[in-house]
Design a protein around this motif. Structure first.
Motif, PDB file in Angstrom:
ATOM      1  N   ALA A  60     114.601 -40.635   0.370  1.00  0.00           N
ATOM      2  CA  ALA A  60     116.011 -40.729  -0.008  1.00  0.00           C
ATOM      3  C   ALA A  60     116.333 -39.742  -1.126  1.00  0.00           C
ATOM      4  O   ALA A  60     117.401 -39.115  -1.127  1.00  0.00           O
ATOM      5  N   PHE A  61     115.416 -39.580  -2.071  1.00  0.00           N
ATOM      6  CA  PHE A  61     115.643 -38.613  -3.142  1.00  0.00           C
ATOM      7  C   PHE A  61     115.471 -37.176  -2.643  1.00  0.00           C
ATOM      8  O   PHE A  61     116.118 -36.274  -3.151  1.00  0.00           O
ATOM      9  N   GLN A  62     114.627 -36.970  -1.645  1.00  0.00           N
ATOM     10  CA  GLN A  62     114.483 -35.633  -1.068  1.00  0.00           C
ATOM     11  C   GLN A  62     115.754 -35.217  -0.332  1.00  0.00           C
ATOM     12  O   GLN A  62     116.082 -34.049  -0.267  1.00  0.00           O
ATOM     13  N   LYS A  63     116.443 -36.204   0.230  1.00  0.00           N
ATOM     14  CA  LYS A  63     117.723 -35.940   0.905  1.00  0.00           C
ATOM     15  C   LYS A  63     118.864 -36.214  -0.080  1.00  0.00           C
ATOM     16  O   LYS A  63     119.885 -36.791   0.280  1.00  0.00           O
ATOM     17  N   TYR A  64     118.701 -35.778  -1.294  1.00  0.00           N
ATOM     18  CA  TYR A  64     119.544 -36.113  -2.444  1.00  0.00           C
ATOM     19  C   TYR A  64     121.042 -36.153  -2.130  1.00  0.00           C
ATOM     20  O   TYR A  64     121.682 -37.169  -2.285  1.00  0.00           O
ATOM     21  N   GLY A  65     121.609 -35.074  -1.693  1.00  0.00           N
ATOM     22  CA  GLY A  65     123.046 -35.024  -1.440  1.00  0.00           C
ATOM     23  C   GLY A  65     123.368 -34.865   0.028  1.00  0.00           C
ATOM     24  O   GLY A  65     124.446 -34.383   0.370  1.00  0.00           O
ATOM     25  N   GLN A  66     122.478 -35.275   0.892  1.00  0.00           N
ATOM     26  CA  GLN A  66     122.676 -35.098   2.333  1.00  0.00           C
ATOM     27  C   GLN A  66     123.466 -36.288   2.883  1.00  0.00           C
ATOM     28  O   GLN A  66     122.937 -37.365   3.062  1.00  0.00           O
ATOM     29  N   PHE A  67     124.750 -36.037   3.159  1.00  0.00           N
ATOM     30  CA  PHE A  67     125.617 -37.092   3.668  1.00  0.00           C
ATOM     31  C   PHE A  67     125.748 -37.028   5.187  1.00  0.00           C
ATOM     32  O   PHE A  67     126.411 -37.853   5.783  1.00  0.00           O
ATOM     33  N   SER A  68     125.114 -36.051   5.804  1.00  0.00           N
ATOM     34  CA  SER A  68     125.156 -35.946   7.260  1.00  0.00           C
ATOM     35  C   SER A  68     123.858 -36.505   7.833  1.00  0.00           C
ATOM     36  O   SER A  68     122.857 -36.615   7.141  1.00  0.00           O
ATOM     37  N   GLY A  69     123.907 -36.869   9.102  1.00  0.00           N
ATOM     38  CA  GLY A  69     122.722 -37.416   9.749  1.00  0.00           C
ATOM     39  C   GLY A  69     122.734 -38.931   9.727  1.00  0.00           C
ATOM     40  O   GLY A  69     123.756 -39.567   9.451  1.00  0.00           O
ATOM     41  N   ARG A  70     121.584 -39.501  10.015  1.00  0.00           N
ATOM     42  CA  ARG A  70     121.466 -40.947  10.158  1.00  0.00           C
ATOM     43  C   ARG A  70     120.272 -41.463   9.365  1.00  0.00           C
ATOM     44  O   ARG A  70     119.315 -40.734   9.131  1.00  0.00           O
ATOM     45  N   ALA A  71     120.334 -42.731   8.964  1.00  0.00           N
ATOM     46  CA  ALA A  71     119.241 -43.378   8.235  1.00  0.00           C
ATOM     47  C   ALA A  71     118.947 -44.728   8.893  1.00  0.00           C
ATOM     48  O   ALA A  71     119.859 -45.502   9.170  1.00  0.00           O
ATOM     49  N   THR A  72     117.686 -45.002   9.131  1.00  0.00           N
ATOM     50  CA  THR A  72     117.292 -46.265   9.762  1.00  0.00           C
ATOM     51  C   THR A  72     117.454 -47.424   8.787  1.00  0.00           C
ATOM     52  O   THR A  72     117.622 -47.227   7.584  1.00  0.00           O
ATOM     53  N   ARG A  73     117.354 -48.624   9.336  1.00  0.00           N
ATOM     54  CA  ARG A  73     117.416 -49.818   8.473  1.00  0.00           C
ATOM     55  C   ARG A  73     116.301 -49.806   7.445  1.00  0.00           C
ATOM     56  O   ARG A  73     116.521 -50.118   6.275  1.00  0.00           O
ATOM     57  N   ASN A  74     115.078 -49.452   7.889  1.00  0.00           N
ATOM     58  CA  ASN A  74     113.948 -49.412   6.950  1.00  0.00           C
ATOM     59  C   ASN A  74     114.221 -48.461   5.797  1.00  0.00           C
ATOM     60  O   ASN A  74     113.970 -48.781   4.640  1.00  0.00           O
ATOM     61  N   GLU A  75     114.700 -47.274   6.129  1.00  0.00           N
ATOM     62  CA  GLU A  75     115.008 -46.279   5.109  1.00  0.00           C
ATOM     63  C   GLU A  75     115.982 -46.853   4.085  1.00  0.00           C
ATOM     64  O   GLU A  75     115.772 -46.759   2.875  1.00  0.00           O
ATOM     65  N   TYR A  76     117.053 -47.437   4.601  1.00  0.00           N
ATOM     66  CA  TYR A  76     118.107 -47.968   3.747  1.00  0.00           C
ATOM     67  C   TYR A  76     117.613 -49.142   2.910  1.00  0.00           C
ATOM     68  O   TYR A  76     117.746 -49.133   1.691  1.00  0.00           O
ATOM     69  N   TRP A  77     117.051 -50.157   3.517  1.00  0.00           N
ATOM     70  CA  TRP A  77     116.703 -51.377   2.797  1.00  0.00           C
ATOM     71  C   TRP A  77     115.542 -51.174   1.834  1.00  0.00           C
ATOM     72  O   TRP A  77     115.541 -51.740   0.739  1.00  0.00           O
ATOM     73  N   TRP A  78     114.541 -50.373   2.213  1.00  0.00           N
ATOM     74  CA  TRP A  78     113.446 -50.129   1.269  1.00  0.00           C
ATOM     75  C   TRP A  78     113.942 -49.348   0.064  1.00  0.00           C
ATOM     76  O   TRP A  78     113.530 -49.588  -1.071  1.00  0.00           O
ATOM     77  N   PHE A  79     114.848 -48.389   0.278  1.00  0.00           N
ATOM     78  CA  PHE A  79     115.401 -47.638  -0.844  1.00  0.00           C
ATOM     79  C   PHE A  79     116.119 -48.592  -1.798  1.00  0.00           C
ATOM     80  O   PHE A  79     115.906 -48.547  -3.009  1.00  0.00           O
ATOM     81  N   TYR A  80     116.958 -49.462  -1.255  1.00  0.00           N
ATOM     82  CA  TYR A  80     117.709 -50.361  -2.129  1.00  0.00           C
ATOM     83  C   TYR A  80     116.825 -51.406  -2.803  1.00  0.00           C
ATOM     84  O   TYR A  80     117.067 -51.770  -3.948  1.00  0.00           O
ATOM     85  N   LEU A  81     115.814 -51.863  -2.128  1.00  0.00           N
ATOM     86  CA  LEU A  81     114.900 -52.822  -2.750  1.00  0.00           C
ATOM     87  C   LEU A  81     114.177 -52.191  -3.936  1.00  0.00           C
ATOM     88  O   LEU A  81     114.121 -52.762  -5.036  1.00  0.00           O
ATOM     89  N   ILE A  82     113.640 -51.002  -3.751  1.00  0.00           N
ATOM     90  CA  ILE A  82     112.903 -50.327  -4.830  1.00  0.00           C
ATOM     91  C   ILE A  82     113.853 -49.901  -5.941  1.00  0.00           C
ATOM     92  O   ILE A  82     113.526 -50.022  -7.132  1.00  0.00           O
ATOM     93  N   THR A  83     115.044 -49.442  -5.575  1.00  0.00           N
ATOM     94  CA  THR A  83     116.028 -49.064  -6.594  1.00  0.00           C
ATOM     95  C   THR A  83     116.405 -50.270  -7.451  1.00  0.00           C
ATOM     96  O   THR A  83     116.523 -50.162  -8.670  1.00  0.00           O
ATOM     97  N   SER A  84     116.569 -51.420  -6.813  1.00  0.00           N
ATOM     98  CA  SER A  84     116.881 -52.646  -7.565  1.00  0.00           C
ATOM     99  C   SER A  84     115.737 -53.011  -8.505  1.00  0.00           C
ATOM    100  O   SER A  84     115.973 -53.376  -9.671  1.00  0.00           O
ATOM    101  N   ALA A  85     114.514 -52.914  -8.010  1.00  0.00           N
ATOM    102  CA  ALA A  85     113.344 -53.234  -8.841  1.00  0.00           C
ATOM    103  C   ALA A  85     113.246 -52.284 -10.037  1.00  0.00           C
ATOM    104  O   ALA A  85     112.995 -52.723 -11.165  1.00  0.00           O
ATOM    105  N   VAL A  86     113.457 -50.998  -9.802  1.00  0.00           N
ATOM    106  CA  VAL A  86     113.393 -50.021 -10.893  1.00  0.00           C
ATOM    107  C   VAL A  86     114.518 -50.285 -11.896  1.00  0.00           C
ATOM    108  O   VAL A  86     114.316 -50.187 -13.113  1.00  0.00           O
ATOM    109  N   SER A  87     115.695 -50.657 -11.413  1.00  0.00           N
ATOM    110  CA  SER A  87     116.815 -50.968 -12.315  1.00  0.00           C
ATOM    111  C   SER A  87     116.492 -52.169 -13.193  1.00  0.00           C
ATOM    112  O   SER A  87     116.788 -52.166 -14.396  1.00  0.00           O
ATOM    113  N   ILE A  88     115.891 -53.179 -12.592  1.00  0.00           N
ATOM    114  CA  ILE A  88     115.505 -54.364 -13.371  1.00  0.00           C
ATOM    115  C   ILE A  88     114.456 -53.993 -14.416  1.00  0.00           C
ATOM    116  O   ILE A  88     114.549 -54.399 -15.582  1.00  0.00           O
ATOM    117  N   LEU A  89     113.468 -53.201 -14.011  1.00  0.00           N
ATOM    118  CA  LEU A  89     112.447 -52.756 -14.966  1.00  0.00           C
ATOM    119  C   LEU A  89     113.058 -51.929 -16.091  1.00  0.00           C
ATOM    120  O   LEU A  89     112.660 -52.057 -17.258  1.00  0.00           O
TER     121      LEU A  89
END
Length: 171
Positions: A60-89
């Motif tokens: 997700a960070f490698q595709k930093y500003g890439q708004f075109s294309g598609r992202a799978t559920r795994n891509e999306y949910w794992w990114f948000y789960l880890i982002t939430s964990a890092v935010s809490i930390l």
């Protein structure tokens, strides 16, 4: 002296046998993995590419500003789960270190803002919806629920106007 030579010979023999057994096992595992990949590539079903949650996060960070294309559920949910964990930390670190204005949290918020928006747009593209559906965030409760449902839906099968199905791409 002879006893130590005999013991050394026994140890060498056992070591050689273990090495041969390990080599055989590695070849066997390699063959199984190779067969699995060949089957997935030859089949018409979606290819399951084994990625760790961290791989999705980094991608997700490698595709930093890439708004075109598609992202799978795994891509999306794992990114948000880890982002939430890092935010809490980061918040915990701010509190423990008594850092004013939650500076670590704010910095991480700004670093992750564009990848978060981009992955949300790509996820909406995956279910054949425009990125403008993100504006549903402004419709309290009903909009949030509808956006959650869109994020939970499986990919649109085959290609759509936003690109090829990422589940069919072999990495």
């Amino acid at each position: 002296m002879e006893d130590s030579n005999i013991n050394q010979e026994n140890i060498d023999q056992i070591t050689n046998q273990n090495t041969e057994q390990n080599t055989d096992k590695l070849q066997e595992i390699s063959q199984i993995y190779q067969d699995k990949q060949t089957t997935n590539i030859a089949g018409t079903d979606a290819v399951a590419v084994d990625k760790s949650p961290i791989d999705y996060y980094i991608e997700a960070f490698q595709k930093y500003g890439q708004f075109s294309g598609r992202a799978t559920r795994n891509e999306y949910w794992w990114f948000y789960l880890i982002t939430s964990a890092v935010s809490i930390l980061a918040s915990i670190l701010d509190t423990i270190l008594n850092i004013p204005f939650g500076l670590i949290s704010v910095i991480y918020l700004f670093v992750s803002l564009i990848p978060s928006l981009a992955i949300q747009v790509r996820r909406l593209h995956d279910v054949d919806k425009s990125g403008w559906y993100m504006s549903l965030n402004f419709v309290i409760i009903i909009g949030w629920i509808w956006l959650l449902i869109l994020n939970i839906l499986d990919s649109t099968p085959g290609d759509n106007k936003y690109g090829p199905n990422p589940k069919k791409i072999v990495s």
